[in-house]
Design a protein around this motif. Structure first.
Motif, short mmCIF file in Angstrom:
data_model
loop_
_atom_site.label_atom_id
_atom_site.label_comp_id
_atom_site.label_asym_id
_atom_site.label_seq_id
_atom_site.Cartn_x
_atom_site.Cartn_y
_atom_site.Cartn_z
N THR A 167 -2.19 9.62 -36.17
CA THR A 167 -2.91 8.37 -36.36
C THR A 167 -1.96 7.18 -36.20
OG1 THR A 167 -2.52 8.43 -38.75
CG2 THR A 167 -4.57 9.41 -37.94
N SER A 197 -7.26 0.73 -35.14
CA SER A 197 -6.71 2.04 -35.51
C SER A 197 -7.15 3.08 -34.49
CB SER A 197 -7.18 2.44 -36.91
OG SER A 197 -8.59 2.39 -37.01
N THR A 198 -6.38 4.17 -34.45
CA THR A 198 -6.68 5.24 -33.51
C THR A 198 -6.18 6.56 -34.07
OG1 THR A 198 -6.44 5.98 -31.21
CG2 THR A 198 -4.52 4.98 -32.23
N GLY A 199 -6.69 7.65 -33.53
CA GLY A 199 -6.26 8.98 -33.95
C GLY A 199 -6.56 10.00 -32.88
N PRO A 252 -13.36 14.07 -33.68
CA PRO A 252 -13.17 13.19 -34.84
C PRO A 252 -14.33 13.37 -35.83
CG PRO A 252 -12.68 12.02 -32.82
CD PRO A 252 -13.27 13.33 -32.41
N GLU A 285 -3.87 15.96 -36.97
CA GLU A 285 -4.29 14.68 -36.40
C GLU A 285 -3.14 13.68 -36.47
OE1 GLU A 285 -7.82 11.35 -37.12
OE2 GLU A 285 -7.12 12.59 -38.80
N GLN A 307 -1.29 14.44 -46.05
CA GLN A 307 -1.18 13.23 -45.24
C GLN A 307 0.20 12.61 -45.42
OE1 GLN A 307 -5.08 11.52 -46.87
NE2 GLN A 307 -5.03 10.69 -44.79
N PRO A 315 -8.81 8.08 -42.67
CA PRO A 315 -7.72 8.67 -41.86
C PRO A 315 -6.33 8.21 -42.29
CG PRO A 315 -8.85 6.98 -40.61
CD PRO A 315 -9.62 7.15 -41.89
N ARG A 317 -2.16 2.55 -36.75
CA ARG A 317 -3.01 1.38 -37.08
C ARG A 317 -2.15 0.12 -37.16
NH1 ARG A 317 -6.19 1.70 -42.60
NH2 ARG A 317 -4.12 1.32 -43.49
N ASN A 377 2.16 8.91 -44.15
CA ASN A 377 2.09 7.61 -43.48
C ASN A 377 3.45 6.91 -43.55
OD1 ASN A 377 -1.30 6.39 -44.28
ND2 ASN A 377 -0.58 8.08 -43.01
#
Length: 490
Positions: free
Chosen positions: A423, A384-386, A394, A421, A458, A227, A425, A460
């Motif tokens: 996310t 971590s989460t999403g 998920p 999604e 993606q 993720p 972390r 980040n």
């Protein structure tokens, strides 16, 4: 109709035979009358037959239950379902023996388009084959560091892979992949395998070759399915000295809500046989004590024990903390020589409810050194989460206890929004058990946009901090790194 006309002709003949005068010397007028009567009777019989046939056709066209004979001859279509509906169905090397047997019962040559590339199947269902590939293109930019050498913008290929996978019959399977991302050929996954069933609910497989670790949650997830752009410090730091791959044997067992693996491996493919390989024995297990259609609890544990080769006694490590493609943003151990063996272990706890997932991991590695020097301990943990804004579950694979590629509900190529999604972390790494060891942490927020099940973008944003005691960038330092990726997996 022919039988009815014959019946009409016989009736006419019977009428002639029953009239002696006509049978002896019928006149022309009498014969004409008889023929006329016969024609009228035949026309009447034909009209009745047409009416009966019309009713039969109407009944056949009308909706209703199929005839009993048709029901007995019909064969239901074969449907090979994935291990979880929210992930892309597995390829020939990852299906279980029940699915492989179902495929083998199919008749006729088949070519089915899966996630990006086709799966080929022979007419007798014995042979299956699928090309594999992975293209991950990254760009990274760092700013805010006190050191100019850390404030850089770089590009790179996280993965550039080509390979294949397939099977022969329901039991034998294989997979091979090479990576070209460092502008040279690097063999990654390459194994032969055998699978079978122990009972109605438990099956297993055995793999021999160049094997990917089954270690930690993100460490067991492929680079095309993580993720975040880079795995957490638990997966990148609490690791055997040889890295993510080794040549050896692995056995895996699967139940309805659990799996366990054990492996014994040597070094990576390196072409050097002048000294003994390092030896690594490892295990991992996961369990889903809660598992419903829209929620799940994950509990996992893993460990490894490594006897180092005489050629691999250097345990010096420098672990990235601000993304893969800025080699200057790292947490360093300082020079560490004379390693004899290492032992690592960790735990996993998390799960999902609806579109929200959470995962926590922690790990510890103990390195035993030559002489009277004390052991060196590395420690790492992450949370971590999403959340999928577009409603997807998920992409958790309950068979392996890791993430896979998501099954996008409304792909952009079909006019939908794709899957979006969000996310986040936090991760921490501690090498301070050594005199020259450093520590650091990173907080990441991100967004993933899956255009379909095998294409994604993606982004980040990482805020990181390091405190190194050795190397070019010592002392406390922090900064920000923004990384982006375009990825295609097939």
């Amino acid at each position: 109709m022919t039988s009815l006309m014959l019946r009409g002709s016989c009736a006419a003949l019977a009428l002639i035979a029953a009239t002696p005068a006509l049978a002896q010397t019928p006149s022309a007028d009498e014969l004409a009358a008889l023929v006329k009567a016969q024609a009228a009777e035949i026309a009447s019989l034909k009209a009745r037959l047409d009416k009966i046939e019309g009713q039969a056709v109407a009944q056949a066209a009308a909706p209703g239950p199929a005839p009993q004979v048709a029901q007995q001859q019909a064969t239901p279509p074969l449907v090979v379902t994935p291990f979880a509906p929210q992930i892309v169905p597995p390829g020939p090397a990852d299906i279980d023996v029940g699915q492989a047997r179902a495929i083998a019962r199919e008749v006729g040559v088949k070519t089915e388009w899966g996630a990006g590339l086709p799966v080929f199947r022979s007419a007798d269902g014995v042979f299956t084959y699928k090309p594999r590939g992975r293209i991950l293109v990254d760009v990274s930019s760092t700013m805010g560091s006190d050191y100019k050498g850390r404030n850089t913008t770089t590009t790179g290929m996280r993965a550039l892979r080509l390979g294949l996978e397939g099977g022969v019959g329901p039991h034998f399977f294989y997979q091979f992949e090479s990576d070209f991302s460092e502008n040279e050929v690097d063999i990654v996954t390459a194994f032969l395998g055998w699978r079978n069933r122990l009972s109605g609910k438990v099956d297993y497989d055995i793999r021999v070759g160049h094997l990917f670790n089954d270690r930690a949650f993100e460490g067991s997830t492929g680079s095309d399915s993580t993720p975040f752009l880079e795995r957490s410090t638990v997966s990148t730091a609490i690791i055997p000295q040889r890295g993510f791959y080794g040549i050896g044997i692995m056995g895996r067992m699967f139940g309805p809500n659990w799996h366990a693996s054990v492996s014994v491996t040597g070094d990576r493919i390196d072409g050097q046989q002048a000294t003994n390989d390092s030896r690594t024995a490892s295990f991992r297990a996961h369990w889903n004590p809660i598992k419903t259609d829209r929620s799940l609890l994950h509990v996992g544990a893993w460990g490894f024990d490594e006897a180092l080769s005489a050629a691999a006694t250097s345990l010096t490590r420098s672990t990235v903390i601000g993304g893969r493609f800025n080699g200057a943003v790292r947490v360093s151990t300082g020079e560490l020589l004379g390693g004899r063996s290492t032992t690592g272990y960790g735990a996993e706890l998390g799960g999902y409810s609806g579109s929200l997932w959470v995962m926590g991991e922690a790990g510890r590695r103990v390195a035993r050194l030559t002489g009277d020097r004390p052991n060196f301990e590395s420690k790492a943990w992450s949370v971590s989460t999403g959340f999928f804004l577009t409603g997807e579950l998920p992409p958790y694979n309950p068979r392996l206890g890791s993430f896979g590629q998501p099954n996008v509900l409304r792909p952009t190529f079909d006019g939908g929004p794709g899957a979006i999604e969000l996310t986040a972390r936090y991760e921490n790494l501690d090498y301070t058990d050594l005199v020259l060891g450093g520590d650091g942490w990173a907080a990441t927020v991100g967004v993933n946009w899956y255009l379909n099940s095998f294409t994604r973008l993606q982004l980040n944003g990482i805020h990181w901090r390091t405190d190194n005691r050795a190397g070019a960038f010592t002392g406390s330092d922090d900064g920000q790194t923004v990384s982006a990726r375009v990825g295609v997996t097939f």
